[in-house]
Design a protein around this motif. Structure first.
Motif, PDB file in Angstrom:
ATOM      1  N   SER A  43       4.371  -6.090   7.097  1.00 34.47           N
ATOM      2  CA  SER A  43       3.004  -5.980   7.627  1.00 34.47           C
ATOM      3  C   SER A  43       2.122  -5.070   6.768  1.00 34.47           C
ATOM      4  CB  SER A  43       3.034  -5.491   9.074  1.00 34.47           C
ATOM      5  OG  SER A  43       3.658  -4.227   9.151  1.00 34.47           O
ATOM      6  N   GLY A  44       2.730  -4.212   5.963  1.00 34.74           N
ATOM      7  CA  GLY A  44       1.962  -3.355   5.055  1.00 34.74           C
ATOM      8  C   GLY A  44       1.187  -4.132   4.009  1.00 34.74           C
ATOM      9  N   VAL A  45       1.525  -5.402   3.823  1.00 32.95           N
ATOM     10  CA  VAL A  45       0.814  -6.227   2.860  1.00 32.95           C
ATOM     11  C   VAL A  45      -0.669  -6.364   3.240  1.00 32.95           C
ATOM     12  CG1 VAL A  45       1.195  -8.524   3.881  1.00 32.95           C
ATOM     13  CG2 VAL A  45       1.050  -8.282   1.396  1.00 32.95           C
ATOM     14  N   LEU A  46      -0.976  -6.248   4.524  1.00 31.83           N
ATOM     15  CA  LEU A  46      -2.367  -6.399   4.971  1.00 31.83           C
ATOM     16  C   LEU A  46      -3.251  -5.283   4.406  1.00 31.83           C
ATOM     17  CD1 LEU A  46      -1.693  -7.521   8.638  1.00 31.83           C
ATOM     18  CD2 LEU A  46      -2.437  -8.949   6.707  1.00 31.83           C
ATOM     19  N   GLU A  47      -2.724  -4.061   4.364  1.00 31.18           N
ATOM     20  CA  GLU A  47      -3.492  -2.956   3.782  1.00 31.18           C
ATOM     21  C   GLU A  47      -3.659  -3.173   2.281  1.00 31.18           C
ATOM     22  OE1 GLU A  47      -2.035   1.309   3.252  1.00 31.18           O
ATOM     23  OE2 GLU A  47      -3.469   1.462   4.927  1.00 31.18           O
ATOM     24  N   ARG A  48      -2.619  -3.623   1.639  1.00 31.41           N
ATOM     25  CA  ARG A  48      -2.677  -3.897   0.205  1.00 31.41           C
ATOM     26  C   ARG A  48      -3.710  -5.001  -0.078  1.00 31.41           C
ATOM     27  NH1 ARG A  48       1.502  -2.509  -3.667  1.00 31.41           N
ATOM     28  NH2 ARG A  48       1.183  -3.688  -5.562  1.00 31.41           N
ATOM     29  N   LEU A  49      -3.739  -6.035   0.758  1.00 32.69           N
ATOM     30  CA  LEU A  49      -4.726  -7.104   0.597  1.00 32.69           C
ATOM     31  C   LEU A  49      -6.142  -6.581   0.823  1.00 32.69           C
ATOM     32  CD1 LEU A  49      -2.776 -10.013   2.277  1.00 32.69           C
ATOM     33  CD2 LEU A  49      -3.449  -9.873  -0.146  1.00 32.69           C
ATOM     34  N   ALA A  50      -6.294  -5.636   1.737  1.00 27.41           N
ATOM     35  CA  ALA A  50      -7.612  -5.024   1.957  1.00 27.41           C
ATOM     36  C   ALA A  50      -8.049  -4.258   0.708  1.00 27.41           C
ATOM     37  CB  ALA A  50      -7.574  -4.109   3.177  1.00 27.41           C
ATOM     38  N   LEU A  51      -7.123  -3.548   0.073  1.00 27.37           N
ATOM     39  CA  LEU A  51      -7.441  -2.837  -1.170  1.00 27.37           C
ATOM     40  C   LEU A  51      -7.809  -3.814  -2.278  1.00 27.37           C
ATOM     41  CD1 LEU A  51      -4.671  -0.099  -1.100  1.00 27.37           C
ATOM     42  CD2 LEU A  51      -7.140   0.306  -1.136  1.00 27.37           C
ATOM     43  N   ILE A  52      -7.089  -4.921  -2.353  1.00 25.89           N
ATOM     44  CA  ILE A  52      -7.401  -5.950  -3.351  1.00 25.89           C
ATOM     45  C   ILE A  52      -8.794  -6.522  -3.089  1.00 25.89           C
ATOM     46  CG2 ILE A  52      -6.774  -8.254  -4.201  1.00 25.89           C
ATOM     47  CD1 ILE A  52      -3.795  -7.411  -3.591  1.00 25.89           C
ATOM     48  N   ALA A  53      -9.106  -6.797  -1.826  1.00 23.49           N
ATOM     49  CA  ALA A  53     -10.429  -7.334  -1.473  1.00 23.49           C
ATOM     50  C   ALA A  53     -11.531  -6.341  -1.835  1.00 23.49           C
ATOM     51  CB  ALA A  53     -10.474  -7.676   0.015  1.00 23.49           C
ATOM     52  N   LEU A  54     -11.301  -5.065  -1.574  1.00 25.64           N
ATOM     53  CA  LEU A  54     -12.287  -4.038  -1.926  1.00 25.64           C
ATOM     54  C   LEU A  54     -12.481  -3.980  -3.436  1.00 25.64           C
ATOM     55  CD1 LEU A  54     -14.169  -1.723  -1.123  1.00 25.64           C
ATOM     56  CD2 LEU A  54     -12.161  -0.207  -1.173  1.00 25.64           C
ATOM     57  N   GLY A  55     -11.382  -4.049  -4.174  1.00 24.43           N
ATOM     58  CA  GLY A  55     -11.474  -4.044  -5.632  1.00 24.43           C
ATOM     59  C   GLY A  55     -12.237  -5.244  -6.155  1.00 24.43           C
ATOM     60  N   ARG A  56     -11.949  -6.412  -5.607  1.00 22.92           N
ATOM     61  CA  ARG A  56     -12.653  -7.633  -6.029  1.00 22.92           C
ATOM     62  C   ARG A  56     -14.146  -7.535  -5.700  1.00 22.92           C
ATOM     63  NH1 ARG A  56     -11.150 -10.838  -9.530  1.00 22.92           N
ATOM     64  NH2 ARG A  56     -11.717 -12.737  -8.478  1.00 22.92           N
ATOM     65  N   ALA A  57     -14.460  -7.061  -4.498  1.00 21.53           N
ATOM     66  CA  ALA A  57     -15.868  -6.933  -4.099  1.00 21.53           C
ATOM     67  C   ALA A  57     -16.605  -5.937  -4.992  1.00 21.53           C
ATOM     68  CB  ALA A  57     -15.956  -6.512  -2.636  1.00 21.53           C
ATOM     69  N   SER A  58     -15.867  -4.978  -5.537  1.00 21.93           N
ATOM     70  CA  SER A  58     -16.460  -3.964  -6.414  1.00 21.93           C
ATOM     71  C   SER A  58     -16.569  -4.433  -7.858  1.00 21.93           C
ATOM     72  CB  SER A  58     -15.630  -2.678  -6.371  1.00 21.93           C
ATOM     73  OG  SER A  58     -15.586  -2.170  -5.060  1.00 21.93           O
ATOM     74  N   GLY A  59     -16.030  -5.615  -8.132  1.00 30.67           N
ATOM     75  CA  GLY A  59     -16.143  -6.173  -9.469  1.00 30.67           C
ATOM     76  C   GLY A  59     -14.943  -5.947 -10.370  1.00 30.67           C
ATOM     77  N   PHE A  60     -13.846  -5.421  -9.834  1.00 27.30           N
ATOM     78  CA  PHE A  60     -12.647  -5.243 -10.644  1.00 27.30           C
ATOM     79  C   PHE A  60     -11.931  -6.582 -10.805  1.00 27.30           C
ATOM     80  CE2 PHE A  60     -13.217  -0.890  -9.117  1.00 27.30           C
ATOM     81  CZ  PHE A  60     -12.981  -0.147 -10.268  1.00 27.30           C
ATOM     82  N   SER A  61     -11.349  -6.795 -11.968  1.00 27.83           N
ATOM     83  CA  SER A  61     -10.539  -7.996 -12.194  1.00 27.83           C
ATOM     84  C   SER A  61      -9.185  -7.798 -11.511  1.00 27.83           C
ATOM     85  CB  SER A  61     -10.326  -8.213 -13.695  1.00 27.83           C
ATOM     86  OG  SER A  61      -9.453  -7.212 -14.213  1.00 27.83           O
ATOM     87  N   LEU A  62      -8.445  -8.882 -11.354  1.00 32.24           N
ATOM     88  CA  LEU A  62      -7.109  -8.772 -10.762  1.00 32.24           C
ATOM     89  C   LEU A  62      -6.190  -7.929 -11.638  1.00 32.24           C
ATOM     90  CD1 LEU A  62      -6.487 -12.325  -9.260  1.00 32.24           C
ATOM     91  CD2 LEU A  62      -7.125 -10.220  -8.065  1.00 32.24           C
ATOM     92  N   ASP A  63      -6.344  -8.025 -12.947  1.00 34.72           N
ATOM     93  CA  ASP A  63      -5.523  -7.200 -13.839  1.00 34.72           C
ATOM     94  C   ASP A  63      -5.852  -5.719 -13.665  1.00 34.72           C
ATOM     95  OD1 ASP A  63      -4.144  -9.382 -14.886  1.00 34.72           O
ATOM     96  OD2 ASP A  63      -5.543  -9.630 -16.566  1.00 34.72           O
ATOM     97  N   GLU A  64      -7.137  -5.403 -13.518  1.00 40.90           N
ATOM     98  CA  GLU A  64      -7.525  -4.004 -13.278  1.00 40.90           C
ATOM     99  C   GLU A  64      -6.976  -3.515 -11.941  1.00 40.90           C
ATOM    100  OE1 GLU A  64     -11.795  -3.613 -15.594  1.00 40.90           O
ATOM    101  OE2 GLU A  64     -11.734  -4.763 -13.725  1.00 40.90           O
ATOM    102  N   ILE A  65      -7.026  -4.378 -10.937  1.00 41.13           N
ATOM    103  CA  ILE A  65      -6.510  -4.015  -9.616  1.00 41.13           C
ATOM    104  C   ILE A  65      -5.003  -3.809  -9.690  1.00 41.13           C
ATOM    105  CG2 ILE A  65      -6.152  -4.849  -7.258  1.00 41.13           C
ATOM    106  CD1 ILE A  65      -8.931  -6.291  -7.597  1.00 41.13           C
ATOM    107  N   ALA A  66      -4.312  -4.654 -10.429  1.00 37.54           N
ATOM    108  CA  ALA A  66      -2.853  -4.530 -10.559  1.00 37.54           C
ATOM    109  C   ALA A  66      -2.472  -3.164 -11.115  1.00 37.54           C
ATOM    110  CB  ALA A  66      -2.303  -5.643 -11.439  1.00 37.54           C
TER     111      ALA A  66
END
Length: 135
Positions: A43-66
């Motif tokens: 269930s902790g994946v949901l928080e991680r997905l929220a962080l990914i969504a925030l990063g994407r909304a902020s303009g970070f690439s998936l590689d930068e988020i990784a």
């Protein structure tokens, strides 16, 4: 630890299952097993997905988020990267604000033609010089 199958994660996170599979392929999230053919996630994946969504909304690439996650999956966000992204957003905001203001002026300009308007001519010059427009 509560386990969620991929459909539950997709529904709660508001992303398609295909996105979850892609994120897993990119190493952004990890399933912990399977129930039949369905991937299972902690269930902790949901928080991680929220962080990914925030990063994407902020303009970070998936590689930068990784790079914001350690190999063990802990969050490790580089504050300098956040500052650099904020500075980039400031530049984009200034550029878009100037474009908006120029377009508003052109829409209401009393000049007989846009080509006779000094403000519109400056906007054209800026576009020709690459100061405005797509990056």
């Amino acid at each position: 630890m509560k386990l969620l199958d991929i459909a539950e994660v997709a529904k709660q996170a508001g992303v398609p299952a295909s996105t979850l599979r892609y994120y897993e392929e990119k190493g952004l999230i990890a399933s912990v097993g399977r129930r039949g053919l369905r991937r299972l996630f902690d269930s902790g994946v949901l928080e991680r997905l929220a962080l990914i969504a925030l990063g994407r909304a902020s303009g970070f690439s998936l590689d930068e988020i990784a790079r914001m996650f350690t190999r063990e999956g802990a969050v490790c966000i580089d504050r300098q990267a956040l500052k650099a992204k904020a500075d980039e957003l400031d530049r984009t905001i200034r550029k878009l604000s100037a474009m908006r203001d120029g377009l508003r002026h052109a829409a209401a300009c009393p000049a007989p033609s846009h080509m006779e308007c000094p403000t519109f001519r400056r906007l054209l010059s800026a576009a020709a010089a690459g100061a405005i427009g797509p990056d």
